[in-house]
Enzyme design. Structure first.
Site, short mmCIF file in Angstrom:
data_model
loop_
_atom_site.label_atom_id
_atom_site.label_comp_id
_atom_site.label_asym_id
_atom_site.label_seq_id
_atom_site.Cartn_x
_atom_site.Cartn_y
_atom_site.Cartn_z
N ASP A 206 40.96 35.72 42.94
CA ASP A 206 39.86 34.77 42.74
C ASP A 206 40.01 33.96 41.45
O ASP A 206 40.21 34.51 40.37
CB ASP A 206 38.54 35.54 42.72
CG ASP A 206 37.32 34.66 42.90
OD1 ASP A 206 37.13 33.74 42.09
OD2 ASP A 206 36.56 34.90 43.85
N SER B 259 36.76 29.58 44.05
CA SER B 259 36.17 30.61 44.90
C SER B 259 35.31 29.95 46.00
O SER B 259 35.81 29.12 46.74
CB SER B 259 35.36 31.59 44.04
OG SER B 259 35.08 32.76 44.74
#
Length: 308
Positions: free
Chosen positions: A161, A45
Protein backbone atom coordinates in the site's frame (compact mmCIF):
# COMPACT_ATOMS: atom_id res chain seq x y z
CA UNK A 1 -14.33 30.42 -15.41
CA UNK A 2 -11.84 33.05 -16.51
CA UNK A 3 -9.38 32.70 -19.33
CA UNK A 4 -6.47 32.61 -16.87
CA UNK A 5 -8.01 29.68 -15.01
CA UNK A 6 -8.57 27.76 -18.24
CA UNK A 7 -4.83 27.76 -18.78
CA UNK A 8 -4.15 26.20 -15.42
CA UNK A 9 -3.52 22.49 -15.18
CA UNK A 10 -5.52 21.13 -12.26
CA UNK A 11 -4.31 18.08 -10.37
CA UNK A 12 -6.45 16.03 -8.00
CA UNK A 13 -4.60 14.09 -5.28
CA UNK A 14 -6.85 11.40 -3.80
CA UNK A 15 -5.63 10.11 -0.46
CA UNK A 16 -5.65 6.72 1.24
CA UNK A 17 -8.19 5.67 3.85
CA UNK A 18 -9.83 2.34 2.91
CA UNK A 19 -13.64 2.49 3.27
CA UNK A 20 -13.53 6.25 3.85
CA UNK A 21 -12.30 6.50 0.27
CA UNK A 22 -15.81 6.32 -1.14
CA UNK A 23 -15.99 10.00 -0.19
CA UNK A 24 -13.67 10.64 -3.15
CA UNK A 25 -16.65 9.87 -5.38
CA UNK A 26 -18.63 12.64 -3.73
CA UNK A 27 -15.71 15.05 -4.05
CA UNK A 28 -15.29 14.33 -7.76
CA UNK A 29 -19.02 14.66 -8.41
CA UNK A 30 -19.33 17.93 -6.50
CA UNK A 31 -16.29 19.46 -8.21
CA UNK A 32 -17.73 18.48 -11.60
CA UNK A 33 -21.03 20.17 -10.73
CA UNK A 34 -19.12 23.44 -10.46
CA UNK A 35 -17.15 22.94 -13.64
CA UNK A 36 -13.93 21.79 -11.98
CA UNK A 37 -12.57 18.88 -13.99
CA UNK A 38 -9.02 17.80 -13.10
CA UNK A 39 -6.47 17.30 -15.86
CA UNK A 40 -4.31 15.07 -13.67
CA UNK A 41 -5.57 12.43 -11.23
CA UNK A 42 -3.20 10.82 -8.76
CA UNK A 43 -4.22 8.39 -6.06
CA UNK A 44 -2.92 6.34 -3.19
CA UNK A 45 -4.64 3.13 -2.07
CA UNK A 46 -8.44 3.62 -2.27
CA UNK A 47 -7.70 6.98 -3.91
CA UNK A 48 -5.87 5.13 -6.69
CA UNK A 49 -8.89 2.87 -7.17
CA UNK A 50 -11.49 5.66 -7.32
CA UNK A 51 -9.22 7.80 -9.48
CA UNK A 52 -8.68 4.95 -11.92
CA UNK A 53 -12.41 4.41 -12.16
CA UNK A 54 -12.89 8.08 -12.95
CA UNK A 55 -10.27 8.31 -15.69
CA UNK A 56 -11.62 5.05 -17.17
CA UNK A 57 -15.14 6.54 -17.29
CA UNK A 58 -16.52 3.97 -14.86
CA UNK A 59 -17.12 6.19 -11.83
CA UNK A 60 -20.93 6.14 -12.07
CA UNK A 61 -20.92 2.34 -12.21
CA UNK A 62 -18.59 2.21 -9.22
CA UNK A 63 -20.81 4.60 -7.27
CA UNK A 64 -23.93 2.56 -7.94
CA UNK A 65 -22.20 -0.65 -6.91
CA UNK A 66 -20.72 0.87 -3.75
CA UNK A 67 -24.08 2.26 -2.67
CA UNK A 68 -25.67 -1.17 -3.07
CA UNK A 69 -23.00 -2.92 -0.99
CA UNK A 70 -24.09 -4.72 2.19
CA UNK A 71 -22.16 -6.06 5.18
CA UNK A 72 -22.53 -9.58 3.84
CA UNK A 73 -21.29 -8.65 0.36
CA UNK A 74 -18.34 -6.84 1.90
CA UNK A 75 -17.43 -9.89 3.96
CA UNK A 76 -17.46 -12.08 0.82
CA UNK A 77 -14.32 -10.29 -0.36
CA UNK A 78 -12.47 -11.87 2.57
CA UNK A 79 -11.51 -15.51 2.90
CA UNK A 80 -9.66 -17.88 5.17
CA UNK A 81 -6.47 -19.32 3.71
CA UNK A 82 -3.47 -21.15 5.10
CA UNK A 83 -0.82 -18.93 3.51
CA UNK A 84 -1.29 -16.10 6.05
CA UNK A 85 -0.11 -13.59 3.41
CA UNK A 86 -3.49 -11.88 3.15
CA UNK A 87 -7.21 -12.31 3.66
CA UNK A 88 -8.64 -10.82 0.48
CA UNK A 89 -10.27 -13.09 -2.10
CA UNK A 90 -8.05 -12.18 -5.04
CA UNK A 91 -10.30 -13.64 -7.75
CA UNK A 92 -13.33 -11.74 -6.50
CA UNK A 93 -11.29 -8.54 -6.21
CA UNK A 94 -9.90 -8.97 -9.72
CA UNK A 95 -13.40 -9.41 -11.14
CA UNK A 96 -14.54 -6.33 -9.26
CA UNK A 97 -11.67 -4.24 -10.63
CA UNK A 98 -12.39 -5.37 -14.19
CA UNK A 99 -16.08 -4.59 -13.89
CA UNK A 100 -16.05 -1.27 -12.04
CA UNK A 101 -12.57 0.20 -12.49
CA UNK A 102 -10.94 -0.94 -15.75
CA UNK A 103 -10.28 -4.09 -17.73
CA UNK A 104 -6.85 -5.65 -17.89
CA UNK A 105 -6.10 -4.27 -21.38
CA UNK A 106 -6.45 -0.57 -20.49
CA UNK A 107 -3.10 1.13 -20.00
CA UNK A 108 -2.30 4.39 -18.27
CA UNK A 109 -0.70 5.67 -21.48
CA UNK A 110 -3.96 5.16 -23.36
CA UNK A 111 -6.06 7.31 -21.02
CA UNK A 112 -7.36 10.74 -21.97
CA UNK A 113 -6.08 12.18 -18.67
CA UNK A 114 -2.78 11.89 -16.85
CA UNK A 115 -3.01 9.32 -14.08
CA UNK A 116 -0.64 7.89 -11.49
CA UNK A 117 -0.85 5.67 -8.43
CA UNK A 118 1.55 5.25 -5.52
CA UNK A 119 2.80 2.00 -3.98
CA UNK A 120 5.54 1.19 -1.45
CA UNK A 121 8.63 -0.92 -2.08
CA UNK A 122 8.51 -3.34 0.85
CA UNK A 123 12.29 -3.86 0.87
CA UNK A 124 13.59 -0.31 0.50
CA UNK A 125 10.64 1.63 1.89
CA UNK A 126 10.67 3.91 -1.14
CA UNK A 127 7.56 5.03 -2.94
CA UNK A 128 6.92 3.67 -6.41
CA UNK A 129 4.90 5.67 -8.95
CA UNK A 130 2.86 3.95 -11.63
CA UNK A 131 2.63 6.30 -14.61
CA UNK A 132 2.47 3.69 -17.36
CA UNK A 133 1.40 0.10 -17.90
CA UNK A 134 -1.92 -1.63 -17.11
CA UNK A 135 -4.04 0.55 -14.86
CA UNK A 136 -5.40 -2.46 -12.96
CA UNK A 137 -1.86 -3.41 -11.91
CA UNK A 138 -1.26 0.17 -10.79
CA UNK A 139 -4.38 0.06 -8.63
CA UNK A 140 -3.70 -3.40 -7.25
CA UNK A 141 -0.20 -2.47 -6.06
CA UNK A 142 -1.42 0.74 -4.45
CA UNK A 143 -4.25 -0.84 -2.44
CA UNK A 144 -2.28 -3.80 -1.04
CA UNK A 145 -2.73 -2.97 2.64
CA UNK A 146 -0.42 -5.25 4.67
CA UNK A 147 -2.36 -7.90 6.56
CA UNK A 148 -5.30 -7.87 4.17
CA UNK A 149 -3.55 -8.16 0.81
CA UNK A 150 -0.48 -10.13 -0.19
CA UNK A 151 2.43 -8.03 -1.44
CA UNK A 152 2.44 -7.57 -5.23
CA UNK A 153 5.47 -8.52 -7.34
CA UNK A 154 6.31 -5.92 -9.97
CA UNK A 155 9.64 -5.35 -11.73
CA UNK A 156 11.46 -7.55 -9.21
CA UNK A 157 10.05 -5.60 -6.28
CA UNK A 158 7.51 -6.55 -3.62
CA UNK A 159 5.01 -3.71 -3.40
CA UNK A 160 2.43 -2.83 -0.75
CA UNK A 161 0.00 0.00 0.00
CA UNK A 162 1.25 3.44 -1.00
CA UNK A 163 -0.30 4.99 2.09
CA UNK A 164 2.74 3.86 4.07
CA UNK A 165 4.93 6.49 2.37
CA UNK A 166 2.73 9.02 0.53
CA UNK A 167 -0.88 8.97 1.81
CA UNK A 168 -1.94 12.07 -0.18
CA UNK A 169 0.06 12.19 -3.45
CA UNK A 170 0.40 15.94 -3.86
CA UNK A 171 4.02 15.58 -4.97
CA UNK A 172 3.00 13.20 -7.77
CA UNK A 173 0.47 15.69 -9.13
CA UNK A 174 3.10 18.43 -9.19
CA UNK A 175 5.65 16.15 -10.84
CA UNK A 176 3.16 15.41 -13.61
CA UNK A 177 2.70 19.13 -14.29
CA UNK A 178 -0.16 20.36 -12.11
CA UNK A 179 -0.30 24.13 -11.58
CA UNK A 180 -3.03 23.82 -8.94
CA UNK A 181 -3.38 20.77 -6.71
CA UNK A 182 -6.62 19.90 -4.97
CA UNK A 183 -5.84 17.32 -2.27
CA UNK A 184 -8.30 15.09 -0.43
CA UNK A 185 -7.08 13.94 2.99
CA UNK A 186 -9.27 11.17 4.44
CA UNK A 187 -7.35 10.88 7.68
CA UNK A 188 -7.51 14.39 9.08
CA UNK A 189 -9.93 13.73 11.95
CA UNK A 190 -9.60 10.03 12.76
CA UNK A 191 -6.68 9.54 15.17
CA UNK A 192 -7.97 8.13 18.46
CA UNK A 193 -11.60 8.11 17.34
CA UNK A 194 -12.09 4.52 16.23
CA UNK A 195 -11.08 2.22 19.06
CA UNK A 196 -14.42 0.56 19.77
CA UNK A 197 -14.39 -3.18 20.35
CA UNK A 198 -17.47 -5.07 19.13
CA UNK A 199 -19.23 -7.01 21.86
CA UNK A 200 -20.01 -10.02 19.72
CA UNK A 201 -18.40 -11.55 16.66
CA UNK A 202 -19.85 -14.19 14.37
CA UNK A 203 -17.67 -17.32 14.48
CA UNK A 204 -17.52 -20.53 12.50
CA UNK A 205 -17.51 -24.09 13.96
CA UNK A 206 -14.72 -25.65 11.87
CA UNK A 207 -12.28 -26.68 14.57
CA UNK A 208 -9.43 -27.19 12.08
CA UNK A 209 -9.58 -23.61 10.86
CA UNK A 210 -10.77 -22.04 14.12
CA UNK A 211 -7.60 -20.10 14.89
CA UNK A 212 -7.43 -18.71 11.37
CA UNK A 213 -11.13 -17.90 11.52
CA UNK A 214 -10.75 -16.06 14.79
CA UNK A 215 -7.94 -13.97 13.30
CA UNK A 216 -9.99 -13.17 10.20
CA UNK A 217 -12.96 -12.20 12.34
CA UNK A 218 -10.74 -9.81 14.28
CA UNK A 219 -10.16 -8.07 10.96
CA UNK A 220 -13.77 -8.23 9.87
CA UNK A 221 -15.42 -7.52 13.23
CA UNK A 222 -16.63 -4.05 12.14
CA UNK A 223 -18.77 -5.85 9.55
CA UNK A 224 -20.62 -7.78 12.25
CA UNK A 225 -20.63 -5.40 15.18
CA UNK A 226 -23.32 -5.66 17.81
CA UNK A 227 -24.49 -3.34 20.58
CA UNK A 228 -21.86 -2.11 22.98
CA UNK A 229 -21.83 -1.51 26.72
CA UNK A 230 -19.87 0.95 28.81
CA UNK A 231 -17.32 -1.55 30.09
CA UNK A 232 -13.79 -0.52 29.09
CA UNK A 233 -12.08 -3.20 27.03
CA UNK A 234 -8.69 -3.29 25.34
CA UNK A 235 -8.67 -2.73 21.58
CA UNK A 236 -9.06 -5.82 19.42
CA UNK A 237 -6.27 -6.93 17.11
CA UNK A 238 -8.01 -5.24 14.21
CA UNK A 239 -8.64 -2.00 16.13
CA UNK A 240 -4.99 -1.88 17.20
CA UNK A 241 -3.81 -2.38 13.61
CA UNK A 242 -6.36 0.09 12.22
CA UNK A 243 -5.44 2.67 14.83
CA UNK A 244 -1.76 2.22 14.05
CA UNK A 245 -2.39 2.67 10.33
CA UNK A 246 -4.44 5.79 11.07
CA UNK A 247 -1.70 7.32 13.23
CA UNK A 248 1.04 6.49 10.73
CA UNK A 249 -0.81 7.93 7.77
CA UNK A 250 -1.90 11.03 9.70
CA UNK A 251 1.65 11.80 10.82
CA UNK A 252 3.16 11.16 7.39
CA UNK A 253 0.48 13.29 5.74
CA UNK A 254 1.08 16.19 8.12
CA UNK A 255 4.83 15.99 7.60
CA UNK A 256 4.67 15.84 3.82
CA UNK A 257 2.07 18.60 3.51
CA UNK A 258 4.18 20.86 5.72
CA UNK A 259 6.89 20.74 3.06
CA UNK A 260 4.63 20.54 0.02
CA UNK A 261 1.15 21.87 0.82
CA UNK A 262 -1.67 21.60 -1.71
CA UNK A 263 -3.31 24.72 -3.07
CA UNK A 264 -6.69 23.46 -1.88
CA UNK A 265 -7.10 20.92 0.93
CA UNK A 266 -10.35 19.01 1.37
CA UNK A 267 -10.76 17.06 4.61
CA UNK A 268 -14.07 15.19 4.80
CA UNK A 269 -15.25 14.39 8.33
CA UNK A 270 -15.10 10.60 8.31
CA UNK A 271 -14.00 9.48 11.77
CA UNK A 272 -17.29 7.59 12.24
CA UNK A 273 -16.51 5.21 9.34
CA UNK A 274 -14.25 2.27 10.10
CA UNK A 275 -11.42 0.97 7.96
CA UNK A 276 -13.46 -1.91 6.45
CA UNK A 277 -16.96 -0.44 6.54
CA UNK A 278 -17.24 -0.28 2.77
CA UNK A 279 -21.01 -0.77 3.00
CA UNK A 280 -21.34 2.83 4.31
CA UNK A 281 -20.68 4.32 0.88
CA UNK A 282 -23.74 6.58 0.82
CA UNK A 283 -22.60 8.33 4.01
CA UNK A 284 -19.05 8.72 2.75
CA UNK A 285 -20.10 10.01 -0.68
CA UNK A 286 -22.49 12.52 0.87
CA UNK A 287 -19.77 13.84 3.18
CA UNK A 288 -17.42 14.16 0.22
CA UNK A 289 -19.98 16.31 -1.57
CA UNK A 290 -20.66 18.42 1.51
CA UNK A 291 -16.96 18.94 2.09
CA UNK A 292 -16.62 20.49 -1.36
CA UNK A 293 -19.65 22.69 -0.74
CA UNK A 294 -18.19 23.92 2.55
CA UNK A 295 -14.96 24.82 0.77
CA UNK A 296 -16.47 26.47 -2.29
CA UNK A 297 -15.55 30.04 -1.27
CA UNK A 298 -11.91 29.00 -0.90
CA UNK A 299 -12.01 26.98 -4.11
CA UNK A 300 -13.49 29.97 -5.90
CA UNK A 301 -10.77 32.21 -4.53
CA UNK A 302 -7.97 29.88 -5.62
CA UNK A 303 -9.33 28.99 -9.02
CA UNK A 304 -10.97 32.36 -9.71
CA UNK A 305 -14.32 30.67 -10.37
CA UNK A 306 -17.78 32.10 -10.17
CA UNK A 307 -20.30 30.03 -8.27
CA UNK A 308 -22.90 28.50 -10.58
Amino acid sequence: MTNSTKKLTIGLALGSGSARGWSHIGVINALAEHGIIPDIVCGTSIGALVGASQVSNNLKKLEQWACSLTKFETAKFLEINTSLNGFVNKDRLHNFLNQYVANDQITIEGLSKLYASVATDLESGREEWFTKGPIVEAVWASISLPGLFPAIRNNDKWLVDGGLVNPVPISVCRALGADIVIAVNLNGDIVGKHLNKPKEVIRHDDSVAQKLTDLVMEYTSPLFSASQNDRPEPPSLFDAIAGSVNITQDRITRSRMAGDPPDILLTPKLSHIGLLEFYRAQEAIKEGEECVHRMLPEIKHILDLELL
